[in-house]
Design a protein around this motif. Structure first.
Motif, PDB file in Angstrom:
ATOM      1  N   ASN A  19      33.651 -74.157  11.810  1.00  0.00           N
ATOM      2  CA  ASN A  19      32.865 -72.959  12.052  1.00  0.00           C
ATOM      3  C   ASN A  19      31.888 -72.761  10.900  1.00  0.00           C
ATOM      4  O   ASN A  19      31.920 -73.488   9.907  1.00  0.00           O
ATOM      5  CB  ASN A  19      33.758 -71.717  12.236  1.00  0.00           C
ATOM      6  CG  ASN A  19      34.759 -71.558  11.117  1.00  0.00           C
ATOM      7  OD1 ASN A  19      34.398 -71.558   9.952  1.00  0.00           O
ATOM      8  ND2 ASN A  19      36.038 -71.416  11.472  1.00  0.00           N
ATOM      9  N   GLY A  20      31.022 -71.781  11.030  1.00  0.00           N
ATOM     10  CA  GLY A  20      30.086 -71.451   9.968  1.00  0.00           C
ATOM     11  C   GLY A  20      28.862 -72.339   9.954  1.00  0.00           C
ATOM     12  O   GLY A  20      28.666 -73.206  10.813  1.00  0.00           O
ATOM     13  N   SER A  21      28.026 -72.130   8.952  1.00  0.00           N
ATOM     14  CA  SER A  21      26.821 -72.926   8.757  1.00  0.00           C
ATOM     15  C   SER A  21      26.555 -73.040   7.253  1.00  0.00           C
ATOM     16  O   SER A  21      26.344 -72.024   6.592  1.00  0.00           O
ATOM     17  CB  SER A  21      25.621 -72.288   9.457  1.00  0.00           C
ATOM     18  OG  SER A  21      24.469 -73.077   9.300  1.00  0.00           O
ATOM     19  N   PRO A  22      26.626 -74.269   6.700  1.00  0.00           N
ATOM     20  CA  PRO A  22      26.922 -75.541   7.363  1.00  0.00           C
ATOM     21  C   PRO A  22      28.335 -75.552   7.966  1.00  0.00           C
ATOM     22  O   PRO A  22      29.202 -74.813   7.509  1.00  0.00           O
ATOM     23  CB  PRO A  22      26.811 -76.563   6.237  1.00  0.00           C
ATOM     24  CG  PRO A  22      26.029 -75.895   5.150  1.00  0.00           C
ATOM     25  CD  PRO A  22      26.360 -74.442   5.266  1.00  0.00           C
ATOM     26  N   LEU A  23      28.506 -76.396   8.981  1.00  0.00           N
ATOM     27  CA  LEU A  23      29.797 -76.475   9.658  1.00  0.00           C
ATOM     28  C   LEU A  23      30.879 -76.913   8.672  1.00  0.00           C
ATOM     29  O   LEU A  23      30.782 -77.980   8.065  1.00  0.00           O
ATOM     30  CB  LEU A  23      29.728 -77.467  10.816  1.00  0.00           C
ATOM     31  CG  LEU A  23      29.066 -76.965  12.096  1.00  0.00           C
ATOM     32  CD1 LEU A  23      28.881 -78.116  13.076  1.00  0.00           C
ATOM     33  CD2 LEU A  23      29.912 -75.863  12.733  1.00  0.00           C
ATOM     34  N   THR A  24      31.888 -76.078   8.522  1.00  0.00           N
ATOM     35  CA  THR A  24      32.969 -76.348   7.579  1.00  0.00           C
ATOM     36  C   THR A  24      34.299 -76.139   8.292  1.00  0.00           C
ATOM     37  O   THR A  24      34.464 -75.186   9.049  1.00  0.00           O
ATOM     38  CB  THR A  24      32.874 -75.405   6.360  1.00  0.00           C
ATOM     39  OG1 THR A  24      31.578 -75.544   5.766  1.00  0.00           O
ATOM     40  CG2 THR A  24      33.934 -75.739   5.326  1.00  0.00           C
TER      41      THR A  24
END
Length: 207
Positions: A131-136
Protein backbone atom coordinates in the motif's frame (compact mmCIF):
# COMPACT_ATOMS: atom_id res chain seq x y z
CA UNK A 1 6.40 -25.94 10.74
CA UNK A 2 3.59 -27.18 12.97
CA UNK A 3 3.45 -29.56 15.92
CA UNK A 4 2.27 -33.07 15.08
CA UNK A 5 1.44 -36.29 16.92
CA UNK A 6 1.37 -39.61 15.08
CA UNK A 7 0.00 -42.80 16.65
CA UNK A 8 2.57 -45.52 15.91
CA UNK A 9 1.56 -48.37 18.25
CA UNK A 10 -1.87 -49.41 19.57
CA UNK A 11 -2.05 -51.89 22.44
CA UNK A 12 -4.72 -54.40 21.50
CA UNK A 13 -5.11 -56.52 24.62
CA UNK A 14 -4.42 -56.76 28.34
CA UNK A 15 -1.51 -59.14 27.78
CA UNK A 16 0.29 -56.99 25.23
CA UNK A 17 3.21 -54.80 26.24
CA UNK A 18 4.58 -51.47 25.12
CA UNK A 19 8.16 -50.68 24.25
CA UNK A 20 9.58 -48.21 26.73
CA UNK A 21 9.47 -44.75 25.06
CA UNK A 22 12.86 -43.74 26.46
CA UNK A 23 14.44 -46.77 24.77
CA UNK A 24 13.28 -45.71 21.30
CA UNK A 25 15.77 -43.73 19.19
CA UNK A 26 14.37 -41.54 16.39
CA UNK A 27 16.77 -41.12 13.45
CA UNK A 28 15.97 -37.71 11.98
CA UNK A 29 19.23 -37.27 10.06
CA UNK A 30 17.40 -37.01 6.71
CA UNK A 31 14.65 -34.75 8.02
CA UNK A 32 14.99 -31.14 6.79
CA UNK A 33 13.12 -29.51 9.65
CA UNK A 34 14.66 -27.90 12.73
CA UNK A 35 12.38 -29.31 15.41
CA UNK A 36 12.69 -32.38 17.63
CA UNK A 37 11.05 -35.80 17.66
CA UNK A 38 10.08 -37.75 20.79
CA UNK A 39 8.06 -40.80 21.72
CA UNK A 40 5.46 -40.84 24.50
CA UNK A 41 2.81 -43.16 25.88
CA UNK A 42 -0.81 -42.03 26.06
CA UNK A 43 -3.16 -44.69 27.45
CA UNK A 44 -3.17 -47.63 25.05
CA UNK A 45 -1.33 -45.74 22.32
CA UNK A 46 2.30 -44.92 21.67
CA UNK A 47 2.79 -41.54 19.93
CA UNK A 48 5.56 -40.02 17.87
CA UNK A 49 5.53 -36.26 18.58
CA UNK A 50 7.13 -33.46 16.63
CA UNK A 51 7.91 -30.12 18.26
CA UNK A 52 8.68 -27.35 15.74
CA UNK A 53 11.99 -25.51 15.84
CA UNK A 54 12.34 -21.79 16.42
CA UNK A 55 14.13 -20.73 13.21
CA UNK A 56 12.88 -17.65 11.43
CA UNK A 57 11.98 -18.03 7.72
CA UNK A 58 15.28 -16.34 6.83
CA UNK A 59 17.32 -18.62 9.11
CA UNK A 60 15.67 -21.71 7.66
CA UNK A 61 16.32 -20.48 4.11
CA UNK A 62 19.98 -19.74 4.90
CA UNK A 63 20.50 -23.19 6.40
CA UNK A 64 18.85 -24.98 3.47
CA UNK A 65 20.99 -22.94 1.05
CA UNK A 66 24.13 -24.20 2.79
CA UNK A 67 25.12 -20.92 4.40
CA UNK A 68 27.10 -21.12 7.64
CA UNK A 69 28.08 -18.87 10.51
CA UNK A 70 30.76 -17.21 8.40
CA UNK A 71 28.47 -16.10 5.56
CA UNK A 72 24.82 -16.28 6.69
CA UNK A 73 24.29 -12.72 7.96
CA UNK A 74 21.69 -10.68 6.08
CA UNK A 75 24.36 -8.24 4.88
CA UNK A 76 26.75 -10.95 3.63
CA UNK A 77 27.20 -11.57 -0.10
CA UNK A 78 28.82 -15.03 -0.38
CA UNK A 79 28.75 -15.15 -4.20
CA UNK A 80 29.89 -11.52 -4.65
CA UNK A 81 27.14 -10.73 -7.15
CA UNK A 82 26.12 -7.44 -5.53
CA UNK A 83 22.99 -8.86 -3.87
CA UNK A 84 23.28 -9.47 -0.15
CA UNK A 85 21.62 -12.42 1.53
CA UNK A 86 18.52 -10.46 2.51
CA UNK A 87 17.92 -9.53 -1.13
CA UNK A 88 18.58 -13.10 -2.28
CA UNK A 89 16.07 -14.38 0.28
CA UNK A 90 13.51 -11.71 -0.55
CA UNK A 91 13.62 -12.27 -4.32
CA UNK A 92 14.07 -16.06 -4.35
CA UNK A 93 17.72 -15.95 -5.39
CA UNK A 94 20.65 -18.29 -4.87
CA UNK A 95 23.19 -16.79 -2.44
CA UNK A 96 25.92 -19.20 -3.51
CA UNK A 97 25.68 -18.79 -7.28
CA UNK A 98 26.87 -15.48 -8.66
CA UNK A 99 25.75 -16.38 -12.18
CA UNK A 100 22.19 -16.95 -10.99
CA UNK A 101 19.80 -14.87 -13.11
CA UNK A 102 17.39 -12.83 -11.02
CA UNK A 103 13.67 -13.44 -11.36
CA UNK A 104 12.82 -9.71 -11.56
CA UNK A 105 11.47 -8.76 -14.99
CA UNK A 106 10.02 -5.76 -16.79
CA UNK A 107 8.09 -5.55 -20.02
CA UNK A 108 5.19 -4.02 -21.91
CA UNK A 109 1.74 -5.60 -21.86
CA UNK A 110 -1.98 -5.04 -21.54
CA UNK A 111 -2.23 -4.46 -17.80
CA UNK A 112 -5.96 -3.67 -17.69
CA UNK A 113 -8.63 -4.04 -20.37
CA UNK A 114 -7.76 -1.78 -23.29
CA UNK A 115 -4.67 -0.29 -21.67
CA UNK A 116 -1.08 -1.26 -22.47
CA UNK A 117 1.67 -0.11 -20.15
CA UNK A 118 5.22 -0.86 -18.95
CA UNK A 119 5.18 -3.30 -16.05
CA UNK A 120 7.55 -4.66 -13.43
CA UNK A 121 7.32 -8.21 -12.00
CA UNK A 122 8.95 -9.22 -8.74
CA UNK A 123 8.99 -12.44 -6.69
CA UNK A 124 8.02 -11.68 -3.08
CA UNK A 125 7.31 -13.71 0.01
CA UNK A 126 3.77 -15.07 0.04
CA UNK A 127 1.39 -12.87 2.00
CA UNK A 128 3.07 -9.53 1.21
CA UNK A 129 0.55 -6.66 1.41
CA UNK A 130 1.38 -3.47 -0.50
CA UNK A 131 0.00 0.00 0.00
CA UNK A 132 1.00 3.65 -0.06
CA UNK A 133 3.13 5.60 -2.51
CA UNK A 134 5.80 4.50 -3.19
CA UNK A 135 4.28 1.03 -2.85
CA UNK A 136 5.58 -0.44 0.39
CA UNK A 137 4.71 -3.78 1.95
CA UNK A 138 3.94 -4.62 5.51
CA UNK A 139 6.61 -6.78 7.10
CA UNK A 140 6.40 -10.37 5.84
CA UNK A 141 8.81 -13.10 7.02
CA UNK A 142 11.19 -10.40 8.20
CA UNK A 143 11.18 -8.38 4.97
CA UNK A 144 9.71 -5.02 3.93
CA UNK A 145 9.46 -4.52 0.14
CA UNK A 146 9.41 -1.17 -1.64
CA UNK A 147 8.51 -0.93 -5.34
CA UNK A 148 9.43 2.31 -7.10
CA UNK A 149 9.49 3.89 -10.56
CA UNK A 150 11.31 6.90 -11.98
CA UNK A 151 11.67 8.77 -15.27
CA UNK A 152 15.16 10.08 -14.52
CA UNK A 153 16.85 7.75 -11.97
CA UNK A 154 16.81 10.65 -9.52
CA UNK A 155 13.25 11.17 -8.33
CA UNK A 156 11.52 7.84 -7.63
CA UNK A 157 7.95 9.07 -7.37
CA UNK A 158 6.07 7.77 -10.44
CA UNK A 159 2.82 6.28 -9.01
CA UNK A 160 2.33 2.53 -9.33
CA UNK A 161 -0.56 0.10 -8.98
CA UNK A 162 -0.64 -3.68 -8.85
CA UNK A 163 -1.71 -5.73 -11.87
CA UNK A 164 -4.30 -8.33 -10.91
CA UNK A 165 -6.61 -10.93 -12.44
CA UNK A 166 -6.09 -12.44 -15.88
CA UNK A 167 -3.59 -9.73 -16.89
CA UNK A 168 -1.30 -10.73 -14.00
CA UNK A 169 -1.84 -14.44 -14.74
CA UNK A 170 -0.75 -13.93 -18.35
CA UNK A 171 2.45 -12.18 -17.29
CA UNK A 172 3.31 -14.66 -14.55
CA UNK A 173 2.77 -17.65 -16.84
CA UNK A 174 5.97 -16.72 -18.68
CA UNK A 175 8.10 -16.17 -15.60
CA UNK A 176 10.81 -18.56 -14.30
CA UNK A 177 9.63 -21.24 -11.89
CA UNK A 178 9.90 -20.20 -8.25
CA UNK A 179 11.72 -22.37 -5.70
CA UNK A 180 8.58 -23.26 -3.72
CA UNK A 181 5.22 -21.95 -2.54
CA UNK A 182 6.82 -19.50 -0.11
CA UNK A 183 7.28 -17.02 -2.98
CA UNK A 184 4.76 -15.62 -5.44
CA UNK A 185 5.03 -13.24 -8.37
CA UNK A 186 3.51 -9.76 -8.12
CA UNK A 187 3.38 -7.26 -10.99
CA UNK A 188 3.05 -3.48 -11.03
CA UNK A 189 2.40 -0.76 -13.63
CA UNK A 190 2.40 3.02 -13.72
CA UNK A 191 -0.87 4.90 -13.42
CA UNK A 192 0.75 8.01 -14.91
CA UNK A 193 2.16 7.14 -18.35
CA UNK A 194 5.69 8.59 -18.60
CA UNK A 195 6.62 11.07 -21.27
CA UNK A 196 9.90 9.27 -22.01
CA UNK A 197 11.87 6.49 -20.36
CA UNK A 198 10.66 4.65 -17.28
CA UNK A 199 12.82 2.82 -14.74
CA UNK A 200 11.69 0.39 -12.06
CA UNK A 201 13.41 -0.84 -8.93
CA UNK A 202 12.61 -3.04 -5.94
CA UNK A 203 14.25 -2.51 -2.58
CA UNK A 204 14.09 -4.54 0.63
CA UNK A 205 14.93 -3.94 4.24
CA UNK A 206 14.55 -5.68 7.56
CA UNK A 207 11.75 -4.32 9.80
Amino acid sequence: ETAKSIAIVHRSGAGSTFPVPSNIVVDDSDFPGTGTWSVRRGGAVLYLDYTPGTETPYEEWARLKGLTEGNNAVDDDPDNDGMNNLAEFSFDGNPRLGSDVTKLRNGFAEVVAGRTSPYFTVPVRRGAIFNGSPLTSLSVDGVIYRIEASENLSLWSVPLEEITGTAADAIHANMPTLSNENWVYRSFFTTAPPGGKLFFRARVQAP
